[in-house]
Enzyme design. Structure first.
Site, mmCIF file in Angstrom:
data_model
loop_
_atom_site.group_PDB
_atom_site.id
_atom_site.type_symbol
_atom_site.label_atom_id
_atom_site.label_comp_id
_atom_site.label_asym_id
_atom_site.label_seq_id
_atom_site.Cartn_x
_atom_site.Cartn_y
_atom_site.Cartn_z
ATOM 1 N N ASP A 245 24.435 38.463 50.144
ATOM 2 C CA ASP A 245 23.691 37.596 51.063
ATOM 3 C C ASP A 245 22.728 36.670 50.312
ATOM 4 O O ASP A 245 21.542 36.590 50.645
ATOM 5 C CB ASP A 245 22.904 38.432 52.083
ATOM 6 C CG ASP A 245 23.745 39.483 52.759
ATOM 7 O OD1 ASP A 245 24.909 39.190 53.078
ATOM 8 O OD2 ASP A 245 23.247 40.611 52.964
ATOM 9 N N GLU B 294 26.365 34.584 62.154
ATOM 10 C CA GLU B 294 25.159 35.176 61.560
ATOM 11 C C GLU B 294 24.785 34.367 60.320
ATOM 12 O O GLU B 294 25.374 33.347 60.005
ATOM 13 C CB GLU B 294 25.431 36.634 61.182
ATOM 14 C CG GLU B 294 26.594 36.798 60.216
ATOM 15 C CD GLU B 294 26.967 38.246 59.959
ATOM 16 O OE1 GLU B 294 26.125 39.123 60.141
ATOM 17 O OE2 GLU B 294 28.118 38.484 59.553
#
Length: 562
Positions: free
Chosen positions: A14, A187
């Protein structure tokens, strides 16, 4: 120079990338591992150094009892108004309809800190990022969670204005600016303003082999005003099953001083057993989700595109204005435990290393036995990431167990239900012995196997230290022991490394976002606090492992981190 992917090998997922003057920074997720939020730095996008673990005290972060793969999700690093801003999410539930998360903000004038005490922002959804608009306004951009069983849980991307005067959000300004596509699971949003337009980068498809990143743009920040890039997605490996890199998607965009563009993305490098398809299942990602960097160009319609196609490349042209950055050739580590604090590569689970766990310094690491390796509250374990497919890990330990309930040794660990180790314990005859145990799937907390059982090697009288080694060879690993550090004896137990992968864990548990670790642990669930002393630890990356004429030899791969 060329960028060689992944640039951050082994559980560095991420990525949130920014540039401040000539230095690039990447912040990555840490989940239940402490300290929280790793930050790497580089001036060439090729060579990276770990420079800071931001959330390093219990006032900054306390995850005691948090579930595996809960904790710190998708931190967002930005720079504005002369300081660094870090938004991070602390997730308390991974399974079921609820997430029970909180988003926090901390700031610092330099990347080394000190970082301010975190401010609670909201709990609307995870993967929050902070957008600093050109007009001075700031907005929180986030995935929005919906627990209702008759709605999709990923309820679009919400934008909410942030008041820097009060350091609070303005909930009445909240609006959904993007609902995603039919792929769903939208997301990981990051918002940018480029050439007068707003560009929203967001992940979709789940952080598995269907993962992808899409781009949408708008001239305003009005509700549902963003239009998706044609001929997308921006990056994915769903349709490139033969690519060295897989799962690319969730990430962030950055520009160079010279005006070039790059995109940092999570990625994975799955392998498969000889008797398995390379397509379905696509493989086992034992190093977890790593970080890759791809070059970006802009097409005639003003949309960003990955150079070489949306599957990305292993080798990528470095920036023309790159400043060479000195960094180690690999991630090998040797520790004599001379310092009073653990080194930057060591992690503990959920809480910092403390007196309840033990101490370090003066040439030894002392660990005090607490709960089992399945415990999410009280556990004496220090570990480091697997960052290569081929490595040896070795330690030297002194331990006199109280009973079979006390154990000390060397572990390969994924989460509370997927791990193994070689350790010293006591048998029913009162002898100190060596055992190999493995915990893996089948039940929520896994099923445990004692491999040596009645044939566990007895430690001879007079032996003060026992040496343990783990030989990790991509698809499998095995444990060895020695009584002198020179003559090694194999346990004869070969374990499947796939058990310690995201792709194995996802089949039975809702949290599967980390990667394999190797480390040192002491267990004493009797409550009598048996104590072990570890004299040293060695993690040595070995490069490529190849068989030649029936014997094995070590050869450095052309892929530096392969």
């Amino acid at each position: 120079m060329q960028i060689q992917n992944p640039v951050l090998p082994g559980f560095n997922s991420d990525p949130s990338i920014i540039r401040v003057e000539n230095t690039y920074y990447i912040a990555t997720s840490t989940f239940e591992w402490f300290p929280g939020v790793r930050i790497h730095a580089s001036q060439d996008l090729v060579h990276w150094n770990l420079v800071k673990n931001v959330l390093d005290t219990t006032t900054m972060l306390d995850m005691k009892g948090s579930p595996s793969s809960g904790g710190i999700w998708a931190p967002d690093l930005s720079y504005a108004d002369g300081k660094f801003w870090l938004i991070f999410t602390d997730v308390k539930i991974t399974d079921g309809n609820f997430k029970d998360l909180k988003n926090y903000l901390t700031t610092a004038e330099t990347i080394e800190g000190p970082w301010s005490e975190p401010i609670l922002v909201n709990g609307v959804g995870f993967d929050a990022s902070l957008f600093h608009d050109e007009d001075g306004h700031k907005y929180l951009v986030q995935q929005t969670w919906d627990h209702r069983e008759y709605h999709h849980p990923f309820d679009g991307i919400t934008l909410t204005e942030f008041d820097t005067g009060t350091m609070k959000l303005k909930p009445n300004t909240a609006r959904t600016i993007f609902s995603g596509t039919d792929v769903r699971l939208v997301e990981g949003p990051h918002l940018y303003k480029i050439n007068g337009e707003y560009f929203l980068f967001a992940a979709q498809g789940g952080t598995i082999f269907t993962h992808q990143e899409v781009v949408a743009r708008s001239k305003s920040l009005d509700e549902l005003s963003f239009v998706v890039e044609p001929d997308g997605p921006f990056i994915t490996n769903f349709d490139t099953p033969d690519s060295y890199l897989q799962k690319q998607g969730h990430g962030a965009l950055v520009s160079t001083p010279g005006g070039e563009w790059y995109y940092a993305s999570l990625t994975a490098r799955p392998w498969h057993h000889d008797n398995e398809s390379s397509i379905d299942p696509r493989g086992w990602s034992t190093l977890g989700r790593e970080t890759s960097i791809q070059k970006v160009e802009w097409d005639g319609g003003g949309w960003p595109r990955i150079v070489g196609g949306h599957g990305g490349q292993t080798f990528v042209e470095a920036p023309k204005d790159a400043i060479f950055t000195k960094a180690p050739a690999d991630h090998s580590q040797h520790d004599e435990f001379d310092d009073a604090t653990l080194g930057i590569n060591w992690n503990t689970l959920r809480v910092p290393f403390n007196e309840k766990m033990g101490s370090t310094g003066n040439g030894k690491l002392t660990l005090i036995g607490q709960g089992s390796l399945a415990n999410t509250f009280d556990l004496s374990l220090v570990a480091r990431r697997w960052q290569a497919f081929y490595f040896d890990a070795e330690t030297k330990v002194k331990f006199n167990p109280y009973s079979y309930q006390s154990m000390a040794g060397l572990t390969n660990y994924y989460n509370h239900s997927h791990w193994s180790w070689i350790f010293i314990t006591k048998n029913d005859d009162g002898q100190n012995v060596i055992e190999v145990g493995e915990n893996k799937g089948g039940l929520r907390n896994g099923s445990y196997t004692s491999y040596l059982r009645d044939h566990a090697p007895v430690i001879p009288d007079g032996i003060e230290y026992v040496y343990f080694k783990s030989e990790n060879r991509k698809e499998s690993y095995t444990y060895l022991y020695s009584f002198d550090g020179d003559n090694w004896v194999t346990t004869g137990i070969t374990l499947d490394a796939a058990v310690l992968s995201d792709d194995y864990v996802v089949r039975e548990y809702g949290g599967f976002f980390t990667g394999a670790y190797v480390g040192l642990a002491v267990v004493d669930y009797s409550g009598y606090n048996s104590t072990a002393e570890f004299d040293n630890f060695d993690y040595k990356e070995l490069g490529d492992y190849k068989e030649t004429n029936g014997s094995f030899s070590w050869q450095k791969s052309e892929l530096r981190f392969y």
